[in-house]
Design an enzyme around this catalytic site. Sequence first.
Site, PDB file in Angstrom:
ATOM      1  N   SER A 184       0.816  -1.230   0.000  1.00 56.17           N
ATOM      2  CA  SER A 184       0.000   0.000   0.000  1.00 56.17           C
ATOM      3  C   SER A 184       0.839   1.265   0.000  1.00 56.17           C
ATOM      4  O   SER A 184       0.393   2.298   0.493  1.00 56.17           O
ATOM      5  CB  SER A 184      -0.967   0.029   1.202  1.00 56.17           C
ATOM      6  OG  SER A 184      -1.662  -1.177   1.304  1.00 56.17           O
ATOM      7  N   ARG A 185       2.058   1.170  -0.536  1.00 55.90           N
ATOM      8  CA  ARG A 185       2.960   2.339  -0.615  1.00 55.90           C
ATOM      9  C   ARG A 185       3.338   2.895   0.765  1.00 55.90           C
ATOM     10  O   ARG A 185       3.784   4.022   0.876  1.00 55.90           O
ATOM     11  CB  ARG A 185       2.361   3.467  -1.468  1.00 55.90           C
ATOM     12  CG  ARG A 185       2.049   3.053  -2.913  1.00 55.90           C
ATOM     13  CD  ARG A 185       3.332   2.721  -3.651  1.00 55.90           C
ATOM     14  NE  ARG A 185       3.132   2.512  -5.086  1.00 55.90           N
ATOM     15  CZ  ARG A 185       3.063   1.326  -5.678  1.00 55.90           C
ATOM     16  NH1 ARG A 185       3.135   0.206  -4.961  1.00 55.90           N
ATOM     17  NH2 ARG A 185       2.932   1.228  -6.986  1.00 55.90           N
ATOM     18  N   LEU A 186       3.130   2.084   1.814  1.00 57.25           N
ATOM     19  CA  LEU A 186       3.537   2.533   3.164  1.00 57.25           C
ATOM     20  C   LEU A 186       4.944   1.996   3.422  1.00 57.25           C
ATOM     21  O   LEU A 186       5.169   1.138   4.277  1.00 57.25           O
ATOM     22  CB  LEU A 186       2.536   2.041   4.223  1.00 57.25           C
ATOM     23  CG  LEU A 186       1.173   2.717   4.155  1.00 57.25           C
ATOM     24  CD1 LEU A 186       0.232   2.144   5.215  1.00 57.25           C
ATOM     25  CD2 LEU A 186       1.306   4.233   4.361  1.00 57.25           C
TER      26      LEU A 186
END
Length: 206
Positions: A184-186
Amino acid sequence: MNRIEYFGKCLDRSDLSDDPIQMTADWIEQGRFGGIAEPEAMCLSTVDGAGQPSSRMVLMRGLSQRGLVFYTNYNSLKAHEIRENPQVACHFFWPQLHRQIRIRGVASLLTGQESDAYFASRPRTSQLSAHASQQSEVIVDRDFLETRMRQVENRYPDEVPRPQNWGGFLVAPSEFEFWQGRPSRLHDRFRYRMEEGVWLIERLAP
Ligand SMILES: Cc1cc2nc3c(=O)[nH]c(=O)nc-3n(C[C@H](O)[C@H](O)[C@H](O)COP(=O)(O)O)c2cc1C
């Protein structure tokens, strides 16, 4: 467009070495075991006197507490730019591991002795091509290069001396960032900055 989801291992503060050089060495080794053919390949960015940046790949051939070492032609574009502005950036990216390392630092010439020792360890053909190629100069065609190669082969039938315009640069690092791709692009990002002789470690937002 397909988007790749990064699912790498988490990178936590407790996973980090206090020493970013050791971290870099560990990640390169993990890259090698992870099947990456040349984990030492890095993008080197230089900036000319007018502030125009330029990037290209080089191979990191040494890593110690002094910094990162690469070898090149001292008349190349990168070498001219380093003379104009010794501040450089190095960037490793290993897509299979969803990892990158960014490094900023200052480049300086390696000693002639160190360059001699490395040059002597290179294969003969690489030694000869260091003489044959005036790196970054305009040439008319491929024949010109191959003729030069034959000429230097004849000039040096035995030992090949290091060309005076070929040698190493040492990049003394002042900042590192270790980046681990996460879902999630975290992503996990940790920056090391040298402050009063100590590496200060901070987590950055992805
Ligand atoms: C994976 C890879 C590794 C390379 N390693 C080196 C290197 O160690 N030294 C070097 O001078 N050029 C190396 N090159 C070639 C450079 O990318 C570049 O073409 C050359 O150094 C000229 O750059 P310049 O004109 O900006 O100085 C490498 C290229 C690749 C793709």
